[in-house]
Design a protein around this motif. Structure first.
Motif, PDB file in Angstrom:
ATOM      1  N   ASN A 282       0.832  -1.205   0.000  1.00  0.00           N
ATOM      2  CA  ASN A 282       0.000   0.000   0.000  1.00  0.00           C
ATOM      3  C   ASN A 282       0.866   1.254   0.000  1.00  0.00           C
ATOM      4  OD1 ASN A 282      -1.622   2.249   1.591  1.00  0.00           O
ATOM      5  ND2 ASN A 282      -3.124   0.841   0.737  1.00  0.00           N
ATOM      6  N   ILE A 283       0.442   2.263  -0.728  1.00  0.00           N
ATOM      7  CA  ILE A 283       1.224   3.489  -0.864  1.00  0.00           C
ATOM      8  C   ILE A 283       1.407   4.198   0.474  1.00  0.00           C
ATOM      9  CG2 ILE A 283      -0.766   4.968  -1.423  1.00  0.00           C
ATOM     10  CD1 ILE A 283       1.061   6.355  -3.504  1.00  0.00           C
ATOM     11  N   ARG A 284       0.381   4.158   1.327  1.00  0.00           N
ATOM     12  CA  ARG A 284       0.478   4.786   2.651  1.00  0.00           C
ATOM     13  C   ARG A 284       1.492   4.054   3.527  1.00  0.00           C
ATOM     14  NH1 ARG A 284      -1.020   9.083   0.644  1.00  0.00           N
ATOM     15  NH2 ARG A 284      -3.210   9.284   0.017  1.00  0.00           N
ATOM     16  N   THR A 285       1.545   2.754   3.380  1.00  0.00           N
ATOM     17  CA  THR A 285       2.517   1.963   4.137  1.00  0.00           C
ATOM     18  C   THR A 285       3.932   2.352   3.741  1.00  0.00           C
ATOM     19  OG1 THR A 285       0.954   0.113   4.207  1.00  0.00           O
ATOM     20  CG2 THR A 285       3.255  -0.372   4.713  1.00  0.00           C
ATOM     21  N   ALA A 286       4.164   2.507   2.440  1.00  0.00           N
ATOM     22  CA  ALA A 286       5.490   2.900   1.944  1.00  0.00           C
ATOM     23  C   ALA A 286       5.884   4.274   2.483  1.00  0.00           C
ATOM     24  CB  ALA A 286       5.496   2.908   0.418  1.00  0.00           C
ATOM     25  N   GLU A 287       4.947   5.198   2.497  1.00  0.00           N
ATOM     26  CA  GLU A 287       5.238   6.548   3.006  1.00  0.00           C
ATOM     27  C   GLU A 287       5.530   6.527   4.504  1.00  0.00           C
ATOM     28  OE1 GLU A 287       2.554   9.095  -0.207  1.00  0.00           O
ATOM     29  OE2 GLU A 287       1.648   8.405   1.665  1.00  0.00           O
ATOM     30  N   THR A 288       4.807   5.683   5.222  1.00  0.00           N
ATOM     31  CA  THR A 288       5.048   5.552   6.668  1.00  0.00           C
ATOM     32  C   THR A 288       6.424   4.969   6.949  1.00  0.00           C
ATOM     33  OG1 THR A 288       2.671   5.234   7.061  1.00  0.00           O
ATOM     34  CG2 THR A 288       4.166   4.542   8.816  1.00  0.00           C
ATOM     35  N   ILE A 289       6.836   4.007   6.126  1.00  0.00           N
ATOM     36  CA  ILE A 289       8.172   3.407   6.272  1.00  0.00           C
ATOM     37  C   ILE A 289       9.249   4.479   6.149  1.00  0.00           C
ATOM     38  CG2 ILE A 289       9.852   1.898   5.125  1.00  0.00           C
ATOM     39  CD1 ILE A 289       7.449   0.070   4.410  1.00  0.00           C
ATOM     40  N   PHE A 290       9.110   5.346   5.149  1.00  0.00           N
ATOM     41  CA  PHE A 290      10.103   6.418   4.965  1.00  0.00           C
ATOM     42  C   PHE A 290      10.070   7.394   6.140  1.00  0.00           C
ATOM     43  CE2 PHE A 290      11.257  10.695   3.778  1.00  0.00           C
ATOM     44  CZ  PHE A 290      12.506  10.516   3.207  1.00  0.00           C
ATOM     45  N   THR A 291       8.880   7.799   6.556  1.00  0.00           N
ATOM     46  CA  THR A 291       8.746   8.768   7.645  1.00  0.00           C
ATOM     47  C   THR A 291       9.406   8.260   8.921  1.00  0.00           C
ATOM     48  OG1 THR A 291       6.651   9.563   6.707  1.00  0.00           O
ATOM     49  CG2 THR A 291       7.100  10.107   9.009  1.00  0.00           C
ATOM     50  N   ASN A 292       9.159   7.000   9.242  1.00  0.00           N
ATOM     51  CA  ASN A 292       9.756   6.405  10.446  1.00  0.00           C
ATOM     52  C   ASN A 292      11.278   6.315  10.326  1.00  0.00           C
ATOM     53  OD1 ASN A 292       7.225   6.090  11.579  1.00  0.00           O
ATOM     54  ND2 ASN A 292       6.987   3.981  10.883  1.00  0.00           N
ATOM     55  N   ALA A 293      11.767   5.981   9.131  1.00  0.00           N
ATOM     56  CA  ALA A 293      13.214   5.882   8.917  1.00  0.00           C
ATOM     57  C   ALA A 293      13.880   7.250   9.059  1.00  0.00           C
ATOM     58  CB  ALA A 293      13.502   5.292   7.543  1.00  0.00           C
ATOM     59  N   ALA A 294      13.247   8.281   8.499  1.00  0.00           N
ATOM     60  CA  ALA A 294      13.805   9.638   8.591  1.00  0.00           C
ATOM     61  C   ALA A 294      13.826  10.113  10.047  1.00  0.00           C
ATOM     62  CB  ALA A 294      12.981  10.593   7.734  1.00  0.00           C
ATOM     63  N   ARG A 295      12.805   9.737  10.805  1.00  0.00           N
ATOM     64  CA  ARG A 295      12.768  10.126  12.222  1.00  0.00           C
ATOM     65  C   ARG A 295      13.872   9.419  13.010  1.00  0.00           C
ATOM     66  NH1 ARG A 295       8.192   8.300  13.365  1.00  0.00           N
ATOM     67  NH2 ARG A 295       8.806   6.513  14.626  1.00  0.00           N
ATOM     68  N   LYS A 296      14.056   8.126  12.745  1.00  0.00           N
ATOM     69  CA  LYS A 296      15.113   7.371  13.426  1.00  0.00           C
ATOM     70  C   LYS A 296      16.504   7.888  13.061  1.00  0.00           C
ATOM     71  CE  LYS A 296      12.576   3.017  13.888  1.00  0.00           C
ATOM     72  NZ  LYS A 296      12.510   1.584  13.458  1.00  0.00           N
TER      73      LYS A 296
END
Length: 376
Positions: A282-296
């Protein structure tokens, strides 16, 4: 005014209007209707065929509705969907235009045929003053109205809007170190590979989630993007340093699918990044993966998944890649779109000397320095 509203209490649609010799016979002619003398209204069963017949009968009389209550089978915007299919619109464009049209109908409480120019003006004024969306959103609304009311319905044959000035904002660009930090912040192999391929090939989020295993050409180190933005196919590069890691990921992908599905189901799943029910991630899942990685990775810049694509283009430009080639890899229709990266490429800016550096020091400053030395 004629009003049609749904009542959850009796699961029926209630039609109300003032005394009229014209409206009463029409209301009576609709099957399964029931007259309520107490509140002088008619009610009809929650049946799409009945409601559609009711809407068609009262459409010439400017009936007011609540679009969210009307069953989808009634096809209020069916002519719109037919027109988009005939013109082979992309799913994203169809969905975007529909959203703007439906919001207009909700705002006015009218059927499309009852919309007037003043309704469009009032809605757009409300949109700008109350909701304060981005300029691109307002322009998309206007484009949707022009397409539907001018091109499809021929309702307003000369419909056009004054040109809006577009905000010229430069993208936040990740440095090579920041990009690597984002990748290193992901322990999950699938999530990491998702971001790596996006950056390696300059892909949009919708393009990377729809990649199939057959789109990866290991011999040529190429990635085939099938029906990207604008329904265009293209080829882009795949980093040679990623090949071995990608091969390892494919083994893990196969193993994980076997744990959840049968062998035949695993073999029939074409997606490089599979999601639920034999569908892509899902496109939202992909965006969430990036957001979490950038935060970490503790990235302070305002970045999104699309920032990987910006980084791809900017870093290529800094390495001296020809702008036209970058345009081809990104799939831009015009080189003008690609030229924005010349404004953020660090190497291009670092090679420019400020004119202040070329102005020799003034005589007064020189003498002042000499006097200061004497005093010391």
């Amino acid at each position: 005014m004629i009003k049609l509203r749904y009542s959850p209490e009796d699961n029926r649609f209630h039609l109300q209007f003032g005394y009229s010799k014209t409206y009463f016979p029409i209301a009576k002619s609709i099957p399964n209707g029931f007259y309520h003398p107490r509140d002088k209204s008619w009610s009809y069963p929650n049946d799409p065929k009945t409601i559609k017949q009711l809407l068609n009968a009262f459409e010439p009389h400017d009936i007011r509705i609540s679009p969210k209550e009307i069953p989808k089978q009634c096809g209020i915007l069916e002519d719109y969907f037919k027109a988009t299919r005939e013109r082979n619109f992309t799913f994203c464009t169809t969905k975007s235009y529909y959203s703007h049209l439906f919001r207009l109908l909700v705002f006015t409480g009218k059927l499309p045929s009852n919309i007037r120019m003043i309704d469009l003006e009032n809605y757009l004024d409300h949109l700008v003053t109350e909701e304060k969306p981005k300029v691109a959103s307002v322009r998309a609304s206007r484009q949707a109205f022009i397409f539907y009311f001018r091109e499809v319905r021929k309702q307003f044959t000369h419909l056009k809007f004054p040109r809006m000035k577009v905000e010229n904002k430069l993208p936040e660009v990740l440095s090579a170190e920041e990009t690597r930090a984002i990748f290193d912040a992901l322990p999950n192999r699938k999530h990491k590979m998702l971001l790596l391929i996006s950056y390696s090939s300059g892909l949009r989020v919708s393009e990377v989630i729809h990649l199939k295993i057959t789109d990866i050409d290991f011999k040529r180190n190429m990635v085939r993007v099938t029906q990207g933005k604008g329904k265009k196919d293209r080829y882009t590069v795949l980093a040679s340093s990623l090949i071995e890691e990608l091969m390892e990921y494919l083994k893990i992908r196969e193993y994980n699918l076997l744990l959840k599905h049968s062998y035949n189901e695993m073999r029939s799943n074409p997606w490089l990044f599979p999601g639920m029910r034999n569908r892509p991630l899902n496109i939202r899942t992909a965006e969430t993966i990036f957001t979490n990685a950038a935060r970490k990775a503790k990235i302070k810049k305002k970045v999104t998944f699309h920032s990987l694509r910006h980084a791809f283009a900017t870093h290529l430009l800094e390495l001296g890649t020809d702008l036209r080639m970058i345009q081809t890899l990104l799939g831009h229709a015009s080189v003008r779109t690609t030229q924005i990266y010349t404004k953020v490429a660090r190497s291009r800016l670092e090679n420019i000397a400020s004119p202040l550096d070329r102005i020799p020091p003034t005589t007064e400053k020189t003498n002042l320095n000499k006097d200061s030395k004497k005093e010391i």
